[in-house]
Design an enzyme around this catalytic site. Structure first.
Site, PDB file in Angstrom:
ATOM      1  N   GLU A   1       0.854  -1.184   0.000  1.00  0.00           N
ATOM      2  CA  GLU A   1       0.000   0.000   0.000  1.00  0.00           C
ATOM      3  C   GLU A   1       0.895   1.241   0.000  1.00  0.00           C
ATOM      4  OE1 GLU A   1      -3.805   1.577   2.648  1.00  0.00           O
ATOM      5  OE2 GLU A   1      -2.115   0.622   3.661  1.00  0.00           O
TER       6      GLU A   1
ATOM      7  N   LYS B   1     -10.248   0.354  -1.675  1.00  0.00           N
ATOM      8  CA  LYS B   1     -10.249   0.015  -0.250  1.00  0.00           C
ATOM      9  C   LYS B   1     -11.533   0.480   0.434  1.00  0.00           C
ATOM     10  CE  LYS B   1      -7.390   0.692   3.915  1.00  0.00           C
ATOM     11  NZ  LYS B   1      -6.223   1.429   4.453  1.00  0.00           N
TER      12      LYS B   1
ATOM     13  N   CYS C   1      -4.661  -3.598   3.680  1.00  0.00           N
ATOM     14  CA  CYS C   1      -4.276  -3.136   5.014  1.00  0.00           C
ATOM     15  C   CYS C   1      -5.363  -3.316   6.086  1.00  0.00           C
ATOM     16  CB  CYS C   1      -3.818  -1.685   4.939  1.00  0.00           C
ATOM     17  SG  CYS C   1      -2.821  -1.145   6.364  1.00  0.00           S
TER      18      CYS C   1
END
Length: 270
Positions: free
Chosen positions: A43, A113, A156
């Site tokens: 990321e 995300k 993440c």
């Protein structure tokens, strides 16, 4: 799906696009020279700096990141995951986008995300990802690769939400990516155990490229890019330095674990 070598790259990205892309290419080259055919970047691989700087440069970062991923995939004849970069939206924010590019330079997977990191940590750091990032609203699709298996994407903070991984598992995922810029404070206690949990509960491979070290100001990340097998065993770990974790993704190992521990078939609640 064949047996192949995959790589999870650990980087220390900074607020300098060209410097980060040069670092990424150097590490990709290192991975390819060790035999990796599927290479994953963390990321924020092209830029990790102040939020205002990211927004101001988002258009350029997005354009250059997409160009870099496509040309690099073609140059090295590999499949690449760009684990997270900002793509501008119409309302002045950005999506945090992870993109999967095949060896022809074609995008075969894309995920915005969904879970944003808005957290006050005991070490005094406060994170408000939602100030500049717009949450994705689409569940990630699973890309079926003849060579590399069924590939699922997450990013993440997603790793704390097991329902997303069960969705990917239900959709047939055999390998799941977790590119991250995990904080140093939370990473020391949670990063490894969460990755192992996601691998064990879904009997799948986890490939987790990661940011590491000091980036700007007080921003520090945990590192430990990892590849974990379906039994939860850590196959490779970059520890706390930039580098490459390389391990074999083996379909017979996947079948063996799913045969010995058929928990996906024993679910009562779905």
């Amino acid at each position: 799906m064949k047996s192949y070598l995959a790589a999870a790259i650990s980087m220390t990205s900074v607020p300098d696009l060209s410097k980060n892309l040069a670092q990424a290419e150097e590490l990709i080259d290192l991975a390819v020279r060790q035999g990796a055919e599927l290479v994953t970047l963390p990321e924020n691989f092209p830029f990790l700096g102040e939020e205002k700087e990211k927004i101001d440069q988002a258009e350029v970062i997005a354009t250059e990141s997409e160009k870099f991923l496509k040309t690099t995939a073609q140059k090295f004849q590999i499949t690449i995951l760009g684990g997270g970069y900002p793509v501008p939206t119409k309302d002045g924010k950005v999506y945090n986008v992870a993109s999967l590019i095949d060896s022809n330079g074609q995008e075969v997977g894309r995920y915005e995300k969904a879970h944003l990191f808005d957290v006050n940590l005991p070490d005094g750091n406060t994170y408000r990802e939602s100030n500049t990032v717009k949450a994705g609203v689409k569940l990630p699709s699973v890309y079926s690769s003849k060579d590399y298996g069924n590939l699922g994407i997450s990013v993440c903070y997603d790793v704390r939400f097991p329902e997303l991984y069960r969705y990917l598992s239900n959709a047939g995922a055999e390998v799941i990516f977790v590119p991250a810029a995990f904080t140093a404070y939370t990473g020391k206690d949670h990063w490894q155990v969460l990755l192992q949990a996601r691998a064990i509960e879904n009997t799948c491979y986890i490939i987790a490229p990661a940011q590491t070290g000091k980036h700007y100001g007080r921003r520090q990340t945990h590192g430990h890019a990892m590849i974990i097998d379906p039994w939860g065993l850590i196959l490779a770990d970059t520890e706390d330095k930039p580098g490459v974790a390389i391990a074999e993704i083996n379909p017979s190992r996947l079948e063996q674990v799913r045969r010995q521990m058929p928990s996906l078939q024993h679910r009562v609640f779905t």
